[in-house]
Design an enzyme around this catalytic site. Sequence first.
Site, PDB file in Angstrom:
ATOM      1  N   GLY A  40     -10.202  14.345 -20.805  1.00  0.00           N
ATOM      2  CA  GLY A  40      -9.968  12.925 -20.589  1.00  0.00           C
ATOM      3  C   GLY A  40     -11.165  12.020 -20.808  1.00  0.00           C
ATOM      4  O   GLY A  40     -11.021  10.854 -21.157  1.00  0.00           O
ATOM      5  N   ASP A  98      -9.461  10.508  -8.917  1.00  0.00           N
ATOM      6  CA  ASP A  98      -8.112  10.387  -8.354  1.00  0.00           C
ATOM      7  C   ASP A  98      -8.139  10.994  -6.950  1.00  0.00           C
ATOM      8  O   ASP A  98      -8.602  10.343  -6.018  1.00  0.00           O
ATOM      9  CB  ASP A  98      -7.148  11.089  -9.322  1.00  0.00           C
ATOM     10  CG  ASP A  98      -5.692  10.907  -8.969  1.00  0.00           C
ATOM     11  OD1 ASP A  98      -5.322   9.805  -8.546  1.00  0.00           O
ATOM     12  OD2 ASP A  98      -4.911  11.865  -9.119  1.00  0.00           O
ATOM     13  N   GLY A 100     -10.126  13.260  -6.138  1.00  0.00           N
ATOM     14  CA  GLY A 100     -11.539  13.570  -5.935  1.00  0.00           C
ATOM     15  C   GLY A 100     -11.838  15.057  -5.985  1.00  0.00           C
ATOM     16  O   GLY A 100     -12.995  15.468  -5.919  1.00  0.00           O
ATOM     17  N   LEU A 103     -14.024  16.170  -9.232  1.00  0.00           N
ATOM     18  CA  LEU A 103     -15.449  15.829  -9.181  1.00  0.00           C
ATOM     19  C   LEU A 103     -16.164  16.569  -8.052  1.00  0.00           C
ATOM     20  O   LEU A 103     -17.328  16.937  -8.199  1.00  0.00           O
ATOM     21  CB  LEU A 103     -15.635  14.315  -9.070  1.00  0.00           C
ATOM     22  CG  LEU A 103     -15.603  13.598 -10.420  1.00  0.00           C
ATOM     23  CD1 LEU A 103     -15.782  12.098 -10.233  1.00  0.00           C
ATOM     24  CD2 LEU A 103     -16.694  14.103 -11.358  1.00  0.00           C
ATOM     25  N   LYS A 124      -9.241   5.486  -8.359  1.00  0.00           N
ATOM     26  CA  LYS A 124      -8.022   5.184  -7.591  1.00  0.00           C
ATOM     27  C   LYS A 124      -8.258   5.617  -6.152  1.00  0.00           C
ATOM     28  O   LYS A 124      -7.844   6.702  -5.745  1.00  0.00           O
ATOM     29  CB  LYS A 124      -6.829   5.979  -8.156  1.00  0.00           C
ATOM     30  CG  LYS A 124      -6.259   5.429  -9.433  1.00  0.00           C
ATOM     31  CD  LYS A 124      -4.867   5.990  -9.720  1.00  0.00           C
ATOM     32  CE  LYS A 124      -4.924   7.289 -10.442  1.00  0.00           C
ATOM     33  NZ  LYS A 124      -3.604   7.721 -10.980  1.00  0.00           N
ATOM     34  N   ASP A 154      -4.331  10.898 -20.747  1.00  0.00           N
ATOM     35  CA  ASP A 154      -3.052  11.311 -21.341  1.00  0.00           C
ATOM     36  C   ASP A 154      -1.955  11.487 -20.315  1.00  0.00           C
ATOM     37  O   ASP A 154      -2.195  11.561 -19.101  1.00  0.00           O
ATOM     38  CB  ASP A 154      -3.228  12.648 -22.056  1.00  0.00           C
ATOM     39  CG  ASP A 154      -3.302  13.814 -21.059  1.00  0.00           C
ATOM     40  OD1 ASP A 154      -4.145  13.742 -20.140  1.00  0.00           O
ATOM     41  OD2 ASP A 154      -2.515  14.767 -21.174  1.00  0.00           O
TER      42      ASP A 154
HETATM   43  P1  IMP Z   1      -8.622  14.527  -9.296  1.00  0.00           P
HETATM   44  O1  IMP Z   1      -9.138  15.912  -9.255  1.00  0.00           O
HETATM   45  O2  IMP Z   1      -7.309  14.387  -8.577  1.00  0.00           O
HETATM   46  O3  IMP Z   1      -9.604  13.459  -8.924  1.00  0.00           O
HETATM   47  O4  IMP Z   1      -8.144  14.271 -10.763  1.00  0.00           O
HETATM   48  C1  IMP Z   1      -8.957  14.066 -11.757  1.00  0.00           C
HETATM   49  C2  IMP Z   1      -8.250  14.412 -13.053  1.00  0.00           C
HETATM   50  O5  IMP Z   1      -6.824  14.203 -13.031  1.00  0.00           O
HETATM   51  C3  IMP Z   1      -8.803  13.485 -14.075  1.00  0.00           C
HETATM   52  O6  IMP Z   1      -9.906  14.081 -14.702  1.00  0.00           O
HETATM   53  C4  IMP Z   1      -7.639  13.278 -15.004  1.00  0.00           C
HETATM   54  O7  IMP Z   1      -7.697  14.264 -16.012  1.00  0.00           O
HETATM   55  C5  IMP Z   1      -6.399  13.513 -14.183  1.00  0.00           C
HETATM   56  N1  IMP Z   1      -5.776  12.249 -13.763  1.00  0.00           N
HETATM   57  C6  IMP Z   1      -5.753  11.733 -12.522  1.00  0.00           C
HETATM   58  N2  IMP Z   1      -5.096  10.552 -12.490  1.00  0.00           N
HETATM   59  C7  IMP Z   1      -4.712  10.321 -13.767  1.00  0.00           C
HETATM   60  C8  IMP Z   1      -4.005   9.245 -14.401  1.00  0.00           C
HETATM   61  O8  IMP Z   1      -3.594   8.230 -13.790  1.00  0.00           O
HETATM   62  N3  IMP Z   1      -3.810   9.383 -15.735  1.00  0.00           N
HETATM   63  C9  IMP Z   1      -4.237  10.436 -16.457  1.00  0.00           C
HETATM   64  N4  IMP Z   1      -4.906  11.460 -15.914  1.00  0.00           N
HETATM   65  C10 IMP Z   1      -5.148  11.401 -14.570  1.00  0.00           C
HETATM   66 MG    MG Z   2      -9.548  15.214 -16.424  1.00  0.00          MG
END
Ligand code: IMP
Ligand code: MG
Length: 175
Positions: A40, A98, A100, A103, A124, A154
């Site tokens: 992404g 998102d 987290g 990361l 977010k 995506d």
């Molecule tokens: P986290 O681990 O939930 O913070 O998600 C991070 C990963 O989820 C990001 O690197 C994105 O690849 C994917 N992701 C989270 N939200 C979205 C979105 O709204 N659109 C597209 N990809 C998302």
């Molecule tokens: Mg990602």
Amino acid sequence: MAPVPLIPARSVRQRVRSLARRISSDHRGEPLVMLVLMDGAFCFVADLMRLMHVPDVRLHFVRASSYGSSTVSSGAVTLSQMPDLSGCRVLVVDDILDTGRTLARAVAACAGAASVRTCVLLDKPARRVPGGLERADYVGFTIADAFVVGYGLDHDGRYRHLPDVCTLEQAAKPA
Ligand code: IMP
Ligand code: MG
């Protein structure tokens, strides 16, 4: 589903430029390793790195995968092979913060680095979960809880090529 522009390409460009300026002044004269989470972040990092003024930058691409449906990730995040970051100043770059979890996992994998900072185009905060990274050091835009695509992001592999960051909305049914 139809993509509807949320952040136009021109605003993305301006914001990426100002992030690049801040990162450059925070890392003046220091070698920097950018750890880029694929897929992404590919558009974001391509623009960001070319607007930065840091003399010694290395890029490492790491694939983060979480299992789940196309819009809802599960808890488990796996990372492809990490480079040796001992003693390095590291900037972890992702498209969006998102829950987290991704990361948090990436930062934990930077053991031995001299410093670790995080940079995301989108944040977010409403989606954060316990154990996820609470905040990134550099954030482009804070957005509401909506699924977004474009500028590298995506949905099932589609829409990464769109220049604007867009929300995905149900297309209106023909009358
Ligand atoms: P986290 O681990 O939930 O913070 O998600 C991070 C990963 O989820 C990001 O690197 C994105 O690849 C994917 N992701 C989270 N939200 C979205 C979105 O709204 N659109 C597209 N990809 C998302
Ligand atoms: Mg990602």
